[in-house]
Design an enzyme around this catalytic site. Structure first.
Site: not given
Length: 543
Positions: A59, A92, A326-327
């Site tokens: 995140d 995720c 991941d994001n």
């Protein structure tokens, strides 16, 4: 479509670069920026192949790099920064499945974090773990190791001692509060090892130590290594290491133009229904932002520790280091309190730094890259072969030459996707690692107190309390285009409107909308070579 060099040639190219660097002065090539302050010549493994260290945060926003000076110095200043790196699904588990497989989520089948369409259980049932970058690198002669977070919900019905195919060393949480960084149990190669609440139990530090020891062990065996370090920071609850708990006093989240957006009348209805942020919500966002910055300090130190270890083992000049998230994460933009899953820049635009043999220090790549490219890139670095045809492409041609644009035959459009999460009768209470809810996802079963750890709470059946409709979209050089299942459309000119305040869907020319729609139609169900061909086709956007 751009042709990449044959996989078997990369390690030879890397070895040549290592030999050149070993004979040069310390002023050329990768400079010494580690805290130890000692340079070393590379001693490649007997195979001559380069090592690969992959560091994945959870995140992390693009602008969070400002809180990581060591990462910026050691990897950004000493390597290449990708300025146009994006995430296919800003959640995720889908993102991590794409990283492992090199595929868009509609091909991995992992569409969400849980239920019948997502989470570890979907990956396990679909047998996608049988062919990943781990199995490819293992088959290519690499010693492989994963340390930290794997896929959301792991290990669930697979059992606490389950180790996925392709990993020689494995350390991932099987139960407890790994997101909270303390009081968790790790499955360490089939053995359940409990960690408590002492200073030495802090999760990020544990995974870094294990990665460091793995590197030393692999080097001692003269084997090239592929190390996958996957920390939980800065994911909610973003618990800092004890020594960082008072860092950044008074730090507030940025009040950029999109923060608590005043006029959302041109946004999709799910945002139009949202009231302006309350004072309480803004305070919660500030607390989260400060906690996130604090939690990243251990990651920053950890990267420096591993660089020092690579130098001590004479492997720094023979190791590719890849750093990404991941994001992304929004924090008050467009009235969304905090979370992900949108197609806005805060969520899709991520950091990607790569350092290693032959890479020009301080260089930048402007070409569009995405998380589906990571597995093909690592595979080419290791002269490995992905057994399933990936949707992504190797970024290696962009690492060591050219102007960084990729040229006219490079990707012109990247696919964005989002699905809802279904319940499907799957009882996940207490089974595996459940993701704490974001403020956007809070409901009566989840605390909104930013200091509360709720990873053991049952997840909602839906993706979020503020339900984001399913969508597919495109990120192209200057535009983001999104089509929602509701029939709504978003279109932003990022050159003129980087904060995505002015939705052009209702005012743009029909020719522009149709061109983007047709490219999206081609990518919705693409696979393998077809994805790359459609992405790379010339994209002339009329005004």
């Amino acid at each position: 479509m751009r042709q990449t060099p044959r996989r078997g040639h990369l390690w030879a190219r890397a070895l040549l670069a290592v030999l050149v660097l070993a004979g040069c002065s310390s002023s050329s090539g990768r400079t010494n920026g580690s805290s130890q302050g000692t340079a070393s010549s590379a001693r490649p493994p007997a195979t001559g192949k380069p090592n690969v260290l992959f560091v994945l945060t959870d995140d992390m926003r693009l602008d969070d790099l400002q809180f990581m000076p060591k990462v910026k110095e050691l990897l950004g200043d000493q390597g290449v920064t990708f300025d146009g790196y994006f995430d296919n699904v800003t959640l995720c588990c889908p993102a991590r499945a794409s990283i492992l497989r090199g595929q868009y989520s509609h091909n991995t089948g992992v569409l969400s974090n849980g239920g019948t369409t997502g989470g570890f259980e979907r990956a396990f049932a679909g047998k996608i773990e049988q062919a990943t970058i781990a199995t490819a690198m293992h088959d290519a002669g690499y010693t492989t190791g994963l340390f930290g977070k794997y896929l959301n919900g792991y290990p669930n019905t697979a059992g606490p001692d389950y180790v996925p195919p392709g990993w020689d060393r494995w350390s991932s949480s099987s139960k407890g509060d790994a997101y909270g960084e303390f009081n968790y149990t790790l499955n360490e190669n089939g053995k359940q090892v409990e960690y408590g609440h002492g200073p030495d139990d802090y999760g990020t530090d544990v995974y870094v130590r294990q990665t460091r020891d793995f590197i030393t062990s692999a080097v001692g065996s003269s084997s090239p290594f592929f190390a996958y370090l996957s920390v939980y920071a800065p994911h909610e609850p973003a618990t800092p290491a004890p020594q960082d708990a008072k860092a950044f006093p008074g730090l507030q989240a940025p009040r950029d133009p999109a923060f608590d957006e005043a006029d959302v009348s041109d946004k999709p209805k799910y945002i139009q229904r949202m009231p302006p942020l309350s004072d309480t919500q803004q305070k919660q966002i500030d607390v989260r932002y400060r906690n996130r910055a604090q939690s990243l300090q251990a990651v920053d130190r950890g990267v420096a520790t591993l660089v020092d270890q690579l130098r001590a083992n004479h492997q720094f000049d023979n190791t590719y280091i890849i750093f990404t998230s991941d994001n992304g994460f929004h924090l008050g933009q467009h009235r969304l309190p905090s979370g992900k899953q949108t197609a806005y820049e805060t969520d899709i635009h991520l950091p990607l730094l790569v350092a290693g043999p032959g890479i020009t220090p301080g260089s930048h790549v402007s070409a569009i890259a995405g998380n589906v490219d990571l597995a093909p890139t690592i595979a080419e670095m290791g002269a490995a072969q992905l057994t399933d045809n990936p949707d992504g492409r190797s970024l290696v041609p962009l690492l060591t030459g050219g102007d960084g644009s990729g040229g006219a035959s490079w990707r012109q459009a990247f696919l964005l996707e989002h699905w809802g999460e279904t319940a499907g009768g799957q009882d996940r209470t207490g089974a595996g690692q459940l993701e704490p809810g974001d403020l956007d996802q809070a409901d009566s079963t989840q605390s909104t107190d930013p200091t509360t750890t709720i990873s053991s709470a049952p997840r909602r059946a839906t993706a979020s309390a503020t339900t984001i409709p399913e969508y597919q979209g495109l990120r192209v050089a200057n535009f983001t285009y999104v089509e929602y299942s509701t029939g709504e459309i978003e279109l932003y000119d990022l050159t003129q409107d980087p904060d995505e305040l002015n939705n052009l869907a209702g005012t743009a020319s029909a020719a522009l909308r149709d061109t983007l729609h047709q490219r999206l139609e081609g990518l919705r169900h693409c696979a393998g070579d077809t994805c790359r061909a459609i992405e790379s086709a010339p994209l002339n956007l009329p005004r």
